[in-house]
Design an enzyme around this catalytic site. Structure first.
Site, short mmCIF file in Angstrom:
data_model
loop_
_atom_site.label_atom_id
_atom_site.label_comp_id
_atom_site.label_asym_id
_atom_site.label_seq_id
_atom_site.Cartn_x
_atom_site.Cartn_y
_atom_site.Cartn_z
N ASN A 1 7.53 -7.83 2.26
CA ASN A 1 8.01 -6.47 2.50
C ASN A 1 7.39 -5.78 3.71
OD1 ASN A 1 8.87 -3.56 1.53
ND2 ASN A 1 6.63 -3.52 1.60
N TYR B 1 13.53 -4.77 16.41
CA TYR B 1 13.52 -4.58 14.94
C TYR B 1 14.82 -5.11 14.35
CZ TYR B 1 13.30 -2.09 10.42
OH TYR B 1 13.30 -1.76 9.09
N LYS C 1 15.15 -8.27 11.86
CA LYS C 1 15.69 -8.13 10.51
C LYS C 1 16.92 -9.02 10.32
CE LYS C 1 12.74 -5.23 8.68
NZ LYS C 1 11.86 -5.67 7.58
N SER D 1 16.96 -5.27 6.50
CA SER D 1 17.37 -3.88 6.75
C SER D 1 18.84 -3.88 7.16
CB SER D 1 16.55 -3.28 7.90
OG SER D 1 17.13 -2.05 8.33
N SER E 1 0.81 -1.23 0.00
CA SER E 1 0.00 0.00 0.00
C SER E 1 0.84 1.27 0.00
CB SER E 1 -0.92 0.00 1.23
OG SER E 1 -0.20 -0.35 2.40
N ARG E 2 2.09 1.16 0.45
CA ARG E 2 2.91 2.36 0.62
C ARG E 2 4.38 2.04 0.38
NH1 ARG E 2 3.02 3.94 6.04
NH2 ARG E 2 1.88 2.20 6.92
N ASP F 1 -3.35 -8.78 9.01
CA ASP F 1 -2.25 -8.49 9.93
C ASP F 1 -1.24 -9.62 9.69
OD1 ASP F 1 -0.44 -8.28 11.98
OD2 ASP F 1 -1.93 -8.03 13.55
P1 NAP Z 1 6.16 2.02 5.14
O1 NAP Z 1 6.11 3.06 4.09
O2 NAP Z 1 5.97 2.41 6.56
O3 NAP Z 1 5.08 0.87 4.77
C1 NAP Z 1 4.96 -0.25 5.60
C2 NAP Z 1 4.03 -1.24 4.94
O4 NAP Z 1 3.93 -2.40 5.78
C3 NAP Z 1 2.62 -0.71 4.75
O5 NAP Z 1 2.11 -1.20 3.54
C4 NAP Z 1 1.87 -1.29 5.94
O6 NAP Z 1 0.48 -1.48 5.69
C5 NAP Z 1 2.56 -2.63 6.11
N1 NAP Z 1 2.45 -3.13 7.47
C6 NAP Z 1 2.95 -2.59 8.61
N2 NAP Z 1 2.63 -3.33 9.67
C7 NAP Z 1 1.89 -4.37 9.21
C8 NAP Z 1 1.25 -5.49 9.82
N3 NAP Z 1 1.28 -5.71 11.11
N4 NAP Z 1 0.59 -6.36 9.01
C9 NAP Z 1 0.52 -6.14 7.71
N5 NAP Z 1 1.11 -5.12 7.07
C10 NAP Z 1 1.77 -4.24 7.82
O7 NAP Z 1 7.51 1.21 5.12
P2 NAP Z 1 8.70 1.10 4.06
O8 NAP Z 1 9.72 2.08 4.45
O9 NAP Z 1 8.20 1.05 2.68
O10 NAP Z 1 9.26 -0.34 4.52
C11 NAP Z 1 9.05 -1.52 3.79
C12 NAP Z 1 10.00 -2.56 4.30
O11 NAP Z 1 11.34 -2.08 4.16
C13 NAP Z 1 9.82 -2.86 5.79
O12 NAP Z 1 9.99 -4.25 6.01
C14 NAP Z 1 10.94 -2.08 6.44
O13 NAP Z 1 11.33 -2.63 7.68
C15 NAP Z 1 12.02 -2.19 5.39
N6 NAP Z 1 13.04 -1.14 5.48
C16 NAP Z 1 12.71 0.18 5.34
C17 NAP Z 1 13.73 1.14 5.45
C18 NAP Z 1 13.45 2.63 5.30
O14 NAP Z 1 14.36 3.42 5.56
N7 NAP Z 1 12.28 3.05 4.87
C19 NAP Z 1 15.05 0.74 5.69
C20 NAP Z 1 15.34 -0.60 5.82
C21 NAP Z 1 14.32 -1.54 5.71
P3 NAP Z 1 -0.56 -0.24 5.93
O15 NAP Z 1 -0.28 0.76 4.85
O16 NAP Z 1 -1.91 -0.86 5.78
O17 NAP Z 1 -0.26 0.28 7.29
#
Ligand code: NAP
Length: 249
Positions: free
Chosen positions: A90, A155, A159, A142, A14-15, A63
């Site tokens: 993801n 976290y 990871k 991550s 979704s995001r 969830d």
């Molecule tokens: P984000 O924009 O916050 O989006 C998180 C996504 O995960 C959303 O689609 C959310 O759904 C879903 N989600 C969260 N909790 C959930 C749950 N309990 N059950 C089902 N879905 C859930 O995050 P992002 O930055 O794109 O991150 C994506 C992945 O990359 C994650 O695994 C994160 O740990 C990893 N990551 C991110 C970064 C960074 O700097 N952004 C760095 C390293 C790793 P809703 O929209 O419905 O809430």
């Protein structure tokens, strides 16, 4: 069109990184299930964007920490679109908490979402992939897994667990023509990063050798590579995509 005719499930589609990946896969021919937790409207929007690309997409809610909900979701996707060929594990949530204030309940929840969640989805899609003797899985880890992170203890541990999950699954799955890899992003400009202060964001940027945050689309490119046949000799690997912020030997 590297994914023509393939069915993909992108969790957290979704995001952020998940959304960029879903659009990338659809742009290269895949039918995509967009999984989300709470963002119904955003998931619908991503599906609309995919339909505008001429591909089929459906939103699916669960969830990720709830095993029964994940099983039902995978059944629903399979009935609607066919056996899942490509899984992008993801969905995740960072949940910083000062070390001295960390509660067992917070530990349980963050581990459930970020480590048990990906396990739940792999276990739900695995029978279909084994039956068709084809599957490609990318788990999103991550660089927190590779660094010292006292305020991100569960976290970072989750990871790191995702990297171990990837390595430990690779042998048994390889026998069924299922490849599984992970990507370890650095600081990427998504909603997740909006949870940190502007000062911290600036610190993240300035300590990144490339001098900027990563874009979700740059992670989507790495994930698509790992799902494609361009990475045909890779399984059990973790690709670090961090602008140079974390280096391993
Ligand atoms: P984000 O924009 O916050 O989006 C998180 C996504 O995960 C959303 O689609 C959310 O759904 C879903 N989600 C969260 N909790 C959930 C749950 N309990 N059950 C089902 N879905 C859930 O995050 P992002 O930055 O794109 O991150 C994506 C992945 O990359 C994650 O695994 C994160 O740990 C990893 N990551 C991110 C970064 C960074 O700097 N952004 C760095 C390293 C790793 P809703 O929209 O419905 O809430």
């Amino acid at each position: 069109m590297r994914f023509q005719g393939r069915v993909a499930l992108v969790t957290g589609g979704s995001r952020g990184i998940g959304k960029a990946t879903a659009l990338k896969l659809a742009g290269e021919g895949a039918t995509v299930a967009i999984h989300y937790s709470r963002s119904t409207a955003k998931a619908e929007e991503v599906c609309e964007q995919i339909r505008d690309l001429g591909q089929h997409a459906i939103p699916v809610q669960a969830d990720i920490a709830d095993r029964e909900a994940v099983n039902s979701m995978v059944t629903a996707v399979t009935e609607a679109l066919g056996t899942i060929d490509l899984l992008v594990n993801n969905a995740g949530a960072v949940g910083d908490m000062v070390f001295d204030e960390l509660t067992p309940e917070h530990w349980d929840r963050i581990i459930a979402v970020n480590l048990t969640g990906p396990f739940n989805v792999i276990w739900a899609v695995k029978p279909g992939m084994v039956a068709q003797q084809f599957g490609r899985i990318v788990n999103v880890s991550s660089i927190a897994a590779l660094a010292v992170r006292p305020d991100q203890l569960p976290y970072a541990a989750a990871k790191a667990g995702v990297i171990s999950l990837t390595k430990s699954c690779c042998g048994p799955l390889a026998r069924h023509n299922i490849r599984i890899n992970s990507v370890a992003p650095g600081a990427i400009a998504t909603d997740m990063l909006n949870e940190v202060s502007p000062e911290m964001k600036e610190q993240l940027r300035s300590t990144t050798p490339l001098g900027r945050l990563g874009e979700p689309e740059e992670m989507a490119d790495v994930i698509a590579f790992l799902l494609s046949e361009e990475s045909s000799y890779m399984t059990g690997s973790t690709v670090i995509a961090s602008g140079g912020r974390i280096l391993i030997p």
